[in-house]
Structures are given as C-alpha cells and as structure tokens.
Design a protein around this motif. Structure first.
Motif, PDB file in Angstrom:
ATOM      1  N   GLY A  35       2.758  15.176   1.298  1.00  0.00           N
ATOM      2  CA  GLY A  35       2.229  15.311   2.650  1.00  0.00           C
ATOM      3  C   GLY A  35       2.945  16.363   3.475  1.00  0.00           C
ATOM      4  O   GLY A  35       4.111  16.686   3.234  1.00  0.00           O
ATOM      5  N   ARG A  36       2.215  16.894   4.445  1.00  0.00           N
ATOM      6  CA  ARG A  36       2.788  17.833   5.418  1.00  0.00           C
ATOM      7  C   ARG A  36       1.928  17.800   6.675  1.00  0.00           C
ATOM      8  O   ARG A  36       0.815  17.266   6.665  1.00  0.00           O
ATOM      9  CB  ARG A  36       2.873  19.246   4.840  1.00  0.00           C
ATOM     10  CG  ARG A  36       1.600  19.756   4.178  1.00  0.00           C
ATOM     11  CD  ARG A  36       1.979  20.750   3.094  1.00  0.00           C
ATOM     12  NE  ARG A  36       0.840  21.395   2.474  1.00  0.00           N
ATOM     13  CZ  ARG A  36       0.164  20.868   1.448  1.00  0.00           C
ATOM     14  NH1 ARG A  36       0.484  19.680   0.969  1.00  0.00           N
ATOM     15  NH2 ARG A  36      -0.837  21.535   0.903  1.00  0.00           N
ATOM     16  N   LEU A  53      -5.633   9.915   0.914  1.00  0.00           N
ATOM     17  CA  LEU A  53      -6.465  11.090   1.189  1.00  0.00           C
ATOM     18  C   LEU A  53      -5.756  12.071   2.115  1.00  0.00           C
ATOM     19  O   LEU A  53      -5.850  13.288   1.933  1.00  0.00           O
ATOM     20  CB  LEU A  53      -7.793  10.660   1.802  1.00  0.00           C
ATOM     21  CG  LEU A  53      -8.769   9.952   0.860  1.00  0.00           C
ATOM     22  CD1 LEU A  53     -10.007   9.484   1.611  1.00  0.00           C
ATOM     23  CD2 LEU A  53      -9.175  10.867  -0.288  1.00  0.00           C
ATOM     24  N   LEU A  54      -5.026  11.570   3.106  1.00  0.00           N
ATOM     25  CA  LEU A  54      -4.337  12.446   4.035  1.00  0.00           C
ATOM     26  C   LEU A  54      -3.078  13.069   3.423  1.00  0.00           C
ATOM     27  O   LEU A  54      -2.820  14.258   3.599  1.00  0.00           O
ATOM     28  CB  LEU A  54      -3.980  11.680   5.308  1.00  0.00           C
ATOM     29  CG  LEU A  54      -5.175  11.189   6.144  1.00  0.00           C
ATOM     30  CD1 LEU A  54      -4.689  10.416   7.369  1.00  0.00           C
ATOM     31  CD2 LEU A  54      -6.065  12.354   6.561  1.00  0.00           C
ATOM     32  N   ALA A  55      -2.309  12.258   2.717  1.00  0.00           N
ATOM     33  CA  ALA A  55      -1.088  12.787   2.103  1.00  0.00           C
ATOM     34  C   ALA A  55      -1.400  13.806   1.015  1.00  0.00           C
ATOM     35  O   ALA A  55      -0.707  14.825   0.888  1.00  0.00           O
ATOM     36  CB  ALA A  55      -0.245  11.645   1.527  1.00  0.00           C
ATOM     37  N   SER A  56      -2.437  13.554   0.243  1.00  0.00           N
ATOM     38  CA  SER A  56      -2.785  14.455  -0.866  1.00  0.00           C
ATOM     39  C   SER A  56      -3.718  15.581  -0.435  1.00  0.00           C
ATOM     40  O   SER A  56      -4.024  16.471  -1.219  1.00  0.00           O
ATOM     41  CB  SER A  56      -3.455  13.665  -1.994  1.00  0.00           C
ATOM     42  OG  SER A  56      -4.721  13.173  -1.578  1.00  0.00           O
ATOM     43  N   ARG A  57      -4.193  15.516   0.810  1.00  0.00           N
ATOM     44  CA  ARG A  57      -5.122  16.521   1.350  1.00  0.00           C
ATOM     45  C   ARG A  57      -6.374  16.652   0.487  1.00  0.00           C
ATOM     46  O   ARG A  57      -6.880  17.754   0.248  1.00  0.00           O
ATOM     47  CB  ARG A  57      -4.425  17.870   1.516  1.00  0.00           C
ATOM     48  CG  ARG A  57      -3.349  17.833   2.592  1.00  0.00           C
ATOM     49  CD  ARG A  57      -2.732  19.185   2.865  1.00  0.00           C
ATOM     50  NE  ARG A  57      -1.925  19.117   4.086  1.00  0.00           N
ATOM     51  CZ  ARG A  57      -2.104  19.905   5.144  1.00  0.00           C
ATOM     52  NH1 ARG A  57      -3.044  20.827   5.131  1.00  0.00           N
ATOM     53  NH2 ARG A  57      -1.350  19.761   6.217  1.00  0.00           N
ATOM     54  N   ALA A  58      -6.888  15.528   0.040  1.00  0.00           N
ATOM     55  CA  ALA A  58      -8.049  15.548  -0.843  1.00  0.00           C
ATOM     56  C   ALA A  58      -9.339  15.898  -0.109  1.00  0.00           C
ATOM     57  O   ALA A  58     -10.262  16.466  -0.704  1.00  0.00           O
ATOM     58  CB  ALA A  58      -8.200  14.198  -1.535  1.00  0.00           C
ATOM     59  N   VAL A  59      -9.438  15.541   1.185  1.00  0.00           N
ATOM     60  CA  VAL A  59     -10.660  15.812   1.940  1.00  0.00           C
ATOM     61  C   VAL A  59     -10.311  16.344   3.331  1.00  0.00           C
ATOM     62  O   VAL A  59      -9.174  16.205   3.795  1.00  0.00           O
ATOM     63  CB  VAL A  59     -11.531  14.538   2.084  1.00  0.00           C
ATOM     64  CG1 VAL A  59     -11.964  14.026   0.720  1.00  0.00           C
ATOM     65  CG2 VAL A  59     -10.797  13.449   2.853  1.00  0.00           C
ATOM     66  N   PRO A  82       0.804  -1.228   0.000  1.00  0.00           N
ATOM     67  CA  PRO A  82       0.000   0.000   0.000  1.00  0.00           C
ATOM     68  C   PRO A  82       0.833   1.272   0.000  1.00  0.00           C
ATOM     69  O   PRO A  82       0.483   2.254  -0.674  1.00  0.00           O
ATOM     70  CB  PRO A  82      -0.826  -0.127   1.291  1.00  0.00           C
ATOM     71  CG  PRO A  82      -0.917  -1.592   1.537  1.00  0.00           C
ATOM     72  CD  PRO A  82       0.393  -2.152   1.066  1.00  0.00           C
ATOM     73  N   HIS A  83       1.945   1.261   0.744  1.00  0.00           N
ATOM     74  CA  HIS A  83       2.747   2.486   0.855  1.00  0.00           C
ATOM     75  C   HIS A  83       3.358   2.914  -0.479  1.00  0.00           C
ATOM     76  O   HIS A  83       3.739   4.070  -0.639  1.00  0.00           O
ATOM     77  CB  HIS A  83       3.853   2.308   1.899  1.00  0.00           C
ATOM     78  CG  HIS A  83       4.734   1.126   1.650  1.00  0.00           C
ATOM     79  ND1 HIS A  83       4.478  -0.129   2.176  1.00  0.00           N
ATOM     80  CD2 HIS A  83       5.878   0.996   0.922  1.00  0.00           C
ATOM     81  CE1 HIS A  83       5.424  -0.961   1.793  1.00  0.00           C
ATOM     82  NE2 HIS A  83       6.287  -0.300   1.034  1.00  0.00           N
ATOM     83  N   GLU A  84       3.444   1.992  -1.431  1.00  0.00           N
ATOM     84  CA  GLU A  84       4.030   2.334  -2.725  1.00  0.00           C
ATOM     85  C   GLU A  84       3.070   3.134  -3.610  1.00  0.00           C
ATOM     86  O   GLU A  84       3.480   3.658  -4.641  1.00  0.00           O
ATOM     87  CB  GLU A  84       4.462   1.062  -3.453  1.00  0.00           C
ATOM     88  CG  GLU A  84       5.603   0.321  -2.765  1.00  0.00           C
ATOM     89  CD  GLU A  84       6.014  -0.942  -3.503  1.00  0.00           C
ATOM     90  OE1 GLU A  84       5.364  -1.275  -4.521  1.00  0.00           O
ATOM     91  OE2 GLU A  84       6.966  -1.595  -3.063  1.00  0.00           O
ATOM     92  N   TYR A  85       1.821   3.220  -3.215  1.00  0.00           N
ATOM     93  CA  TYR A  85       0.813   3.913  -4.018  1.00  0.00           C
ATOM     94  C   TYR A  85       0.435   5.281  -3.450  1.00  0.00           C
ATOM     95  O   TYR A  85      -0.449   5.953  -3.978  1.00  0.00           O
ATOM     96  CB  TYR A  85      -0.454   3.045  -4.127  1.00  0.00           C
ATOM     97  CG  TYR A  85      -0.274   1.848  -5.029  1.00  0.00           C
ATOM     98  CD1 TYR A  85      -0.748   1.860  -6.335  1.00  0.00           C
ATOM     99  CD2 TYR A  85       0.388   0.710  -4.572  1.00  0.00           C
ATOM    100  CE1 TYR A  85      -0.571   0.766  -7.164  1.00  0.00           C
ATOM    101  CE2 TYR A  85       0.562  -0.392  -5.398  1.00  0.00           C
ATOM    102  CZ  TYR A  85       0.081  -0.357  -6.686  1.00  0.00           C
ATOM    103  OH  TYR A  85       0.261  -1.452  -7.509  1.00  0.00           O
ATOM    104  N   VAL A  86       1.123   5.684  -2.377  1.00  0.00           N
ATOM    105  CA  VAL A  86       0.779   6.938  -1.693  1.00  0.00           C
ATOM    106  C   VAL A  86       1.804   8.024  -2.020  1.00  0.00           C
ATOM    107  O   VAL A  86       3.012   7.782  -1.919  1.00  0.00           O
ATOM    108  CB  VAL A  86       0.725   6.714  -0.167  1.00  0.00           C
ATOM    109  CG1 VAL A  86       0.413   8.023   0.562  1.00  0.00           C
ATOM    110  CG2 VAL A  86      -0.310   5.649   0.175  1.00  0.00           C
TER     111      VAL A  86
END
Length: 324
Positions: free
Chosen positions: A52-53, A129-135, A43-47
C-alpha cells in the motif's frame, strides 16, 4: 417445545409465524453446531499492507491509481467489485433477516452472529483492493454510494420460509463466486483471502440447508412450494448494482459464475442433499411444485448445455486467433 406438523404433507394449519416458532429449537441446535466448527479470523492478516501507499488528496506524496499497478486479472477485477458491492449492502440484509427472523432467542443470536461474520468479508476485500491497487478507488466508492443509496429489498421478504429457502442456495452461490474469483484472480494473496471468505459462506449454507431440511419435515407442501418459487425466480442479491448485467455476462464468460455453475454447483448439491425431488407423501400443491421444480431443473440443464457449446466455440475462436 417444538411444534409438530398439523398434518404431514398438508399446508393446513401452518403459517410463517408458527413455522418460525417451530424451527426455534433447530436454529438453536444449528447455531451451537456452527459456533463449534467455525473459526474466528483476523481480516487484517490477509491484506498485503506493505504493497500500500498513499493516494492523491490530502497527502502530497499521493500516487494516482493506474491499472498497471495490480497483477489481478481483468475478470478478477470485475468479479471482485461485484462481490464487494454485494457484501456492502450488509446493513440492508441485516434489516431484512432481523425483520423476518426476529432479534430474540436463537433466531436473534444467529442473525447478529451471521451479520458479524459477513462484516469481515467486506472489510478484508476493500482493504485488499485498496492496498493492492487492484481497482480504481474513486469509482469503487462511487459504485458503493450508488448501490447502497438504492438499498435492498429481497424478492422473498414476504415469507420467512421463502427467505430460508433462498439463502440455502444463495450462500452456496456466493461461496462459489468467491472461490472461482480467487482461482482466476492471478494473485495468490487474493486467492487465499477469498478462500477464507468462501469457508464462512459454506458454513452459512450448511446452517440454512439444515434448517430447510427441518422445514421439509414439518411442512413439506409449503416448503416444496417455497423451494420451487425460489429456484425458478432466483437472482443474486447484487442484481441492482450499477452495471450488474454487463458484469454478470463477463463473469459468465470468464467461468466465475454462469448457468452451468449455477445448475451443477449451486442448485443440484442442495436439492440432492435434501433429496427434494424424491420426497413423497406430498399433497396436491406440494406434488405440483415438485413436478414443476423437476421440469425447471431439466430445462435449466438444457439451457446450460447450450451455453457450454457457445462458450466452447468462443474459446476455439480465440485460440485460433492467438495461433494465427
């Protein structure tokens, strides 16, 4: 030893317990096939971790979430939240199928393997969602707490056979929802992640579809009635989440999941593959269920056509406004 049907086309002699035992060899065969064709993935390879920040809270340099921080489309955000909240209820799903299928033998091995594979989906979607700040992360967590606190009870928890029939369709429905969300997310990273999840969901569908086919061979009358019941009363597992009806309506208009997709891309492929509406030699109860299933599918197709017309008209109005 696999049990054979007491009387082909008859429901006499079959119980959930007998069918559960009778299908054990099929489960083992399908499990072995699944393990040969499935591929482990990380999973971590797709994030997109580099995007992220820190968020506000314990970190002094935390940056507050803002809708403009993400390239994901509005419909993509709605669908991602619905899809993730659905995945979040995995503990309840595990409890349901472990109670129905058992924790021993091939059934138990499948239950735990399926749960492990599904666990990746929630992990990677939330991290994305958290890394990309999508929501909004606060609202996402509030939704998760609310949804999971309600728990989940399947409409088909009364019957192993109904549950097998349900997941044969539901796994495909989930695959389609993830895939369409990726296509319309506006972010190639999101699309790649959801394509990977959709591959898992498709393999899960194949497992249950083949199991359902074996059930038709053993107990065609009971299986036909189970399929009829499941198709006519089908609901997605996330129906109890906060704001689901509104989100589902938006996803329908956004062509991520609607009646036409449900009919053409979910119900029809499974029914056609198993030749459900062409099965003969049924007893009175099975024949009645088959006829009712056919009538329902015709009615759903008509309703989907009406939806298609309304959606086309809506698109025309929006295009006219944009041009004017």
């Amino acid at each position: 030893m696999t049990l054979t049907s007491p009387s082909l086309g008859s429901s006499a002699g079959w119980t959930d317990a007998r069918l559960l035992y009778a299908l054990e060899e099929v489960v083992e065969t399908e499990l072995n096939r699944h393990l040969k064709v499935t591929k482990d993935w990380m999973p971590h390879e797709y994030v997109p971790w580099s995007d992220g920040r820190n968020f506000p809270g314990f970190f002094e340099d935390g940056e507050a979430w803002d809708p403009a921080q993400s390239k994901v489309t509005d419909i993509g955000k709605i669908a991602l939240v619905v899809n993730l909240l659905t995945e979040d209820n995995l503990p309840s799903y595990h409890h349901e199928i472990a109670s129905l299928f058992g924790r021993d033998g091939a059934w138990g091995t499948w239950v735990h393997r399926w749960t492990a594979e599904e666990g990746r989906h929630g992990i990677v979607m939330r991290d994305y969602l958290l890394a990309s700040r999508a929501v909004d992360p606060d609202k996402l967590e509030q939704f998760r707490m609310s949804h999971m606190s309600e728990g989940f009870e399947s409409d088909n928890r009364h019957s192993m056979l109904h549950s097998v029939a349900y997941v044969a369709f539901q796994e495909l429905a989930t695959r389609i929802s993830h895939r369409n969300t990726g296509h319309q997310s506006g972010d190639p990273v999101c699309d790649r992640m959801l394509a990977r999840i959709a591959t898992d969901e498709n393999l899960h569908m194949v497992f249950y579809r083949n199991l359902l086919g074996a059930a038709f061979e053993m107990a065609p009358d009971l299986t036909m009635q189970a399929v009829r019941d499941v198709v006519v009363n089908f609901r997605m597992p996330g129906h109890g989440m906060p704001g689901f009806e509104r989100a589902a309506a938006q996803m329908a208009i956004g062509e991520i999941y609607n009646m036409r997709i449900h009919h053409d891309d979910v119900l029809q492929p499974v029914l056609r593959f198993l030749k459900v509406l062409q099965i003969d030699g049924l007893g009175p109860d099975g024949l009645r269920a088959q006829e009712e299933l056919g009538l329902y599918m015709n009615g759903l197709d008509s309703e989907a056509s009406k939806f298609d017309e309304k959606l086309a008209a809506r698109k025309a109005r929006m295009a006219a406004r944009a041009a004017g």
